[in-house]
Design an enzyme around this catalytic site. Structure first.
Site, mmCIF file in Angstrom:
data_model
loop_
_atom_site.group_PDB
_atom_site.id
_atom_site.type_symbol
_atom_site.label_atom_id
_atom_site.label_comp_id
_atom_site.label_asym_id
_atom_site.label_seq_id
_atom_site.Cartn_x
_atom_site.Cartn_y
_atom_site.Cartn_z
ATOM 1 N N GLY A 1 -14.464 1.668 -17.252
ATOM 2 C CA GLY A 1 -13.222 0.970 -16.950
ATOM 3 C C GLY A 1 -13.046 0.007 -15.648
ATOM 4 O O GLY A 1 -12.428 0.083 -14.872
ATOM 5 N N CYS B 1 -7.544 2.500 12.306
ATOM 6 C CA CYS B 1 -7.124 1.677 13.314
ATOM 7 C C CYS B 1 -7.959 0.333 13.372
ATOM 8 O O CYS B 1 -8.920 0.135 13.114
ATOM 9 C CB CYS B 1 -7.545 2.343 14.479
ATOM 10 S SG CYS B 1 -6.688 1.473 16.212
ATOM 11 N N TYR C 1 0.829 -1.429 -0.098
ATOM 12 C CA TYR C 1 -0.100 0.051 -0.037
ATOM 13 C C TYR C 1 0.918 1.359 0.002
ATOM 14 O O TYR C 1 0.285 2.409 -0.697
ATOM 15 C CB TYR C 1 -0.910 -0.172 1.084
ATOM 16 C CG TYR C 1 -2.060 -0.984 0.493
ATOM 17 C CD1 TYR C 1 -3.076 -0.429 -0.065
ATOM 18 C CD2 TYR C 1 -2.404 -2.300 0.974
ATOM 19 C CE1 TYR C 1 -4.028 -0.979 -0.792
ATOM 20 C CE2 TYR C 1 -3.337 -3.091 0.504
ATOM 21 C CZ TYR C 1 -4.210 -2.315 -0.266
ATOM 22 O OH TYR C 1 -5.222 -3.117 -1.006
ATOM 23 N N ASN D 1 -15.025 0.590 -22.087
ATOM 24 C CA ASN D 1 -13.866 -0.384 -21.825
ATOM 25 C C ASN D 1 -13.090 -0.390 -22.818
ATOM 26 O O ASN D 1 -13.391 -0.367 -24.006
ATOM 27 C CB ASN D 1 -14.694 -1.740 -21.274
ATOM 28 C CG ASN D 1 -13.477 -2.334 -20.602
ATOM 29 O OD1 ASN D 1 -12.476 -2.486 -20.909
ATOM 30 N ND2 ASN D 1 -13.646 -2.675 -19.174
ATOM 31 N N ASN E 1 -12.297 2.934 -7.317
ATOM 32 C CA ASN E 1 -11.177 3.244 -7.172
ATOM 33 C C ASN E 1 -10.752 3.880 -5.716
ATOM 34 O O ASN E 1 -11.631 4.525 -5.116
ATOM 35 C CB ASN E 1 -10.677 4.164 -8.108
ATOM 36 C CG ASN E 1 -10.758 3.668 -9.655
ATOM 37 O OD1 ASN E 1 -10.848 2.487 -9.695
ATOM 38 N ND2 ASN E 1 -10.854 4.643 -10.573
ATOM 39 N N VAL E 2 -9.537 3.698 -5.425
ATOM 40 C CA VAL E 2 -9.204 4.184 -4.134
ATOM 41 C C VAL E 2 -7.882 5.268 -4.266
ATOM 42 O O VAL E 2 -7.169 5.726 -3.146
ATOM 43 C CB VAL E 2 -8.397 2.943 -3.183
ATOM 44 C CG1 VAL E 2 -9.687 2.006 -2.942
ATOM 45 C CG2 VAL E 2 -7.430 2.377 -3.941
ATOM 46 N N HIS F 1 -14.787 1.807 -2.351
ATOM 47 C CA HIS F 1 -13.766 0.871 -1.440
ATOM 48 C C HIS F 1 -12.863 1.738 -0.755
ATOM 49 O O HIS F 1 -11.532 1.239 -0.465
ATOM 50 C CB HIS F 1 -13.066 0.195 -2.904
ATOM 51 C CG HIS F 1 -13.869 -0.701 -3.225
ATOM 52 N ND1 HIS F 1 -13.485 -1.486 -4.606
ATOM 53 C CD2 HIS F 1 -15.169 -1.456 -3.108
ATOM 54 C CE1 HIS F 1 -14.587 -2.246 -5.047
ATOM 55 N NE2 HIS F 1 -15.554 -2.333 -3.936
ATOM 56 N N CYS G 1 -5.318 5.588 19.785
ATOM 57 C CA CYS G 1 -5.048 4.501 21.032
ATOM 58 C C CYS G 1 -3.900 3.725 20.844
ATOM 59 O O CYS G 1 -3.477 2.905 21.693
ATOM 60 C CB CYS G 1 -6.415 3.535 20.841
ATOM 61 S SG CYS G 1 -6.254 2.254 19.340
ATOM 62 N N SER H 1 -13.767 -4.223 -14.807
ATOM 63 C CA SER H 1 -13.912 -5.774 -15.520
ATOM 64 C C SER H 1 -15.279 -6.072 -14.890
ATOM 65 O O SER H 1 -15.556 -7.368 -15.569
ATOM 66 C CB SER H 1 -12.680 -6.373 -14.848
ATOM 67 O OG SER H 1 -12.647 -6.502 -13.537
HETATM 68 P P1 NAD Z 1 -9.839 -4.269 -12.894
HETATM 69 O O1 NAD Z 1 -8.311 -4.068 -12.760
HETATM 70 O O2 NAD Z 1 -10.538 -5.478 -12.692
HETATM 71 O O3 NAD Z 1 -10.262 -4.030 -14.356
HETATM 72 C C1 NAD Z 1 -9.816 -2.923 -14.980
HETATM 73 C C2 NAD Z 1 -10.780 -2.767 -16.300
HETATM 74 O O4 NAD Z 1 -10.570 -1.217 -16.985
HETATM 75 C C3 NAD Z 1 -10.610 -3.779 -17.318
HETATM 76 O O5 NAD Z 1 -11.796 -4.124 -17.834
HETATM 77 C C4 NAD Z 1 -9.835 -3.048 -18.374
HETATM 78 O O6 NAD Z 1 -10.190 -3.709 -19.900
HETATM 79 C C5 NAD Z 1 -10.289 -1.665 -18.280
HETATM 80 N N1 NAD Z 1 -9.422 -0.655 -18.955
HETATM 81 C C6 NAD Z 1 -8.100 -0.568 -18.645
HETATM 82 N N2 NAD Z 1 -7.564 0.594 -19.384
HETATM 83 C C7 NAD Z 1 -8.624 1.360 -19.601
HETATM 84 C C8 NAD Z 1 -8.811 2.596 -20.449
HETATM 85 N N3 NAD Z 1 -7.828 3.446 -20.596
HETATM 86 N N4 NAD Z 1 -10.075 2.972 -20.856
HETATM 87 C C9 NAD Z 1 -11.344 2.095 -20.470
HETATM 88 N N5 NAD Z 1 -11.349 0.922 -19.740
HETATM 89 C C10 NAD Z 1 -9.821 0.514 -19.469
HETATM 90 O O7 NAD Z 1 -10.373 -2.986 -12.134
HETATM 91 P P2 NAD Z 1 -11.942 -3.035 -11.357
HETATM 92 O O8 NAD Z 1 -12.869 -3.702 -12.403
HETATM 93 O O9 NAD Z 1 -11.905 -1.649 -10.747
HETATM 94 O O10 NAD Z 1 -11.749 -3.953 -9.987
HETATM 95 C C11 NAD Z 1 -10.714 -4.315 -9.330
HETATM 96 C C12 NAD Z 1 -10.844 -3.828 -7.840
HETATM 97 O O11 NAD Z 1 -9.362 -3.288 -7.856
HETATM 98 C C13 NAD Z 1 -11.477 -2.654 -7.474
HETATM 99 O O12 NAD Z 1 -12.109 -3.015 -6.200
HETATM 100 C C14 NAD Z 1 -10.651 -1.347 -6.976
HETATM 101 O O13 NAD Z 1 -10.887 -0.943 -5.843
HETATM 102 C C15 NAD Z 1 -9.273 -2.048 -7.212
HETATM 103 N N6 NAD Z 1 -8.202 -1.253 -7.777
HETATM 104 C C16 NAD Z 1 -8.431 0.167 -7.771
HETATM 105 C C17 NAD Z 1 -7.415 0.847 -8.343
HETATM 106 C C18 NAD Z 1 -7.376 2.566 -8.407
HETATM 107 O O14 NAD Z 1 -7.678 3.167 -7.309
HETATM 108 N N7 NAD Z 1 -6.994 3.249 -9.581
HETATM 109 C C19 NAD Z 1 -6.405 0.211 -9.229
HETATM 110 C C20 NAD Z 1 -6.435 -1.096 -9.179
HETATM 111 C C21 NAD Z 1 -7.521 -1.912 -8.568
#
Ligand code: NAD
Length: 300
Positions: free
Chosen positions: A244, A160, A73, A270, A117-118, A152, A209, A246
């Site tokens: 964006g 904590c 992280y 996507n 996204n986080v 997320h 704490c 999966s």
């Molecule tokens: P994932 O990695 O499973 O899927 C990413 C998707 O984005 C894929 O389907 C891919 O084809 C598509 N993609 C990639 N580049 C793209 C673009 N330029 N334009 C459009 N689509 C594009 O991610 P997810 O579905 O978000 O799920 C995975 C988990 O991972 C989530 O719970 C998330 O919290 C976490 N995550 C977050 C981040 C972040 O905060 N940026 C990064 C990685 C993973």
């Protein structure tokens, strides 16, 4: 299902459907941030050193090896801290601002961005866009209702493990031992065998704490934030933009189906087509950072 480029007839059909939609939601995933150089989990960027990222994003991984998970992280925080919002974040940020939203969704009563996204980049884009608009009071429109829901959590939250107290920390390293461990890894590939064991007392601790703190993100198997509010929004939505993701992580993977089931429209953005697109009304295959701005020329 239509599957064509953003220059095709479906562009007009999508824009017409958006213009008529009343309650619009977006479910966004890692692909939204891919152009900001934040690795996704599944399309080739899913490894951290020699380890599978998804295997580190679990409560079990943290219990077994908090030092390793904190180092993972630390890496993700650093990527997010150095990143800038891209054109897809900017386009969705504009949709969150009623003055822009009304240009493309005249009937809209609400617009909510639900992000998995986080990295906080959607928040940064919204702040920047709002500030630009702040000088122009004539453009302020009081409705519709809009919000961003980080389902997320955030890589910048430090939470904590005992009392649950959470703080935001945007410094380069949450504690000195993480910065030192990272620096010692410049030339090493195999985190599995060569990672640094940081003693528990040197890992981030709760400000209140003193117990061990953890990254304030929702791990696989944990309950997402804002779930009741999100369920209401999904129930009400008559249009969902799936950007964006999966669509493999529940419950976000169910939103499009649920909107479709009660008669709403589904638009998917996507890089790749997927079998799940069969339920979609509009499928825009390509980078969302190019396609989204091209769909809304009135935002320029
Ligand atoms: P994932 O990695 O499973 O899927 C990413 C998707 O984005 C894929 O389907 C891919 O084809 C598509 N993609 C990639 N580049 C793209 C673009 N330029 N334009 C459009 N689509 C594009 O991610 P997810 O579905 O978000 O799920 C995975 C988990 O991972 C989530 O719970 C998330 O919290 C976490 N995550 C977050 C981040 C972040 O905060 N940026 C990064 C990685 C993973």
């Amino acid at each position: 299902m239509l599957e064509e480029s953003s220059q095709s007839p479906q562009r007009n059909e999508f824009r017409q459907a958006l213009a008529e939609a009343k309650h619009i939601i977006v479910v966004a995933g890692a692909g939204l941030s891919a152009a900001s150089d934040i690795p996704t989990f599944r399309d080739g960027g899913g490894m951290w050193r020699s380890l599978d990222s998804t295997s580190l994003a679990t409560p079990e991984a943290f219990t077994a090896n908090p030092s390793l998970v904190w180092q993972f992280y630390h890496y993700r925080r650093t990527k997010a801290l150095l990143a800038h919002p891209n054109a897809a974040h900017d386009a969705t940020a504009k949709l969150l601002i009623p003055a822009y939203l009304k240009k493309v969704a005249q009937q809209a009563k609400s617009f909510h961005l639900i992000t998995q996204n986080v990295d906080g980049l959607s928040g940064l884009a919204f702040k920047a866009t709002s500030q630009k608009l702040a000088g122009n009071s004539a453009k302020k429109v009081p409705t519709p209702k809009t919000s961003t829901l980080e389902m997320h959590g955030s890589v910048f939250a430090v939470q904590c493990t005992e009392c649950g107290y959470s703080t935001e920390n945007r410094s380069l390293a949450v504690c000195p031992s993480l910065a030192a461990a990272d620096a010692s890894f410049q030339n090493l590939q195999d985190a599995g065998t060569k990672h640094r064991d940081i003693p528990l007392e040197e890992l981030p601790r709760c400000e209140k704490c003193g117990a061990l703190a953890r990254p304030g993100v929702v791990w696989f198997g944990e309950k997402p934030h804002h779930l009741d509010a999100i369920n209401s929004l999904v129930y009400e939505a008559d249009m969902i933009l799936v950007i964006g993701t999966s669509s493999t992580v529940r419950p976000a993977s169910t939103f499009a189906y649920r909107v479709k089931r009660h008669g709403g429209k589904v638009a998917v953005f996507n890089l790749e087509a997927s079998t799940q697109d069969q339920q979609a009304d509009y499928v825009f295959v390509g980078p969302c950072e190019t396609i989204l701005p091209s769909l809304f020329p009135e935002f320029d």
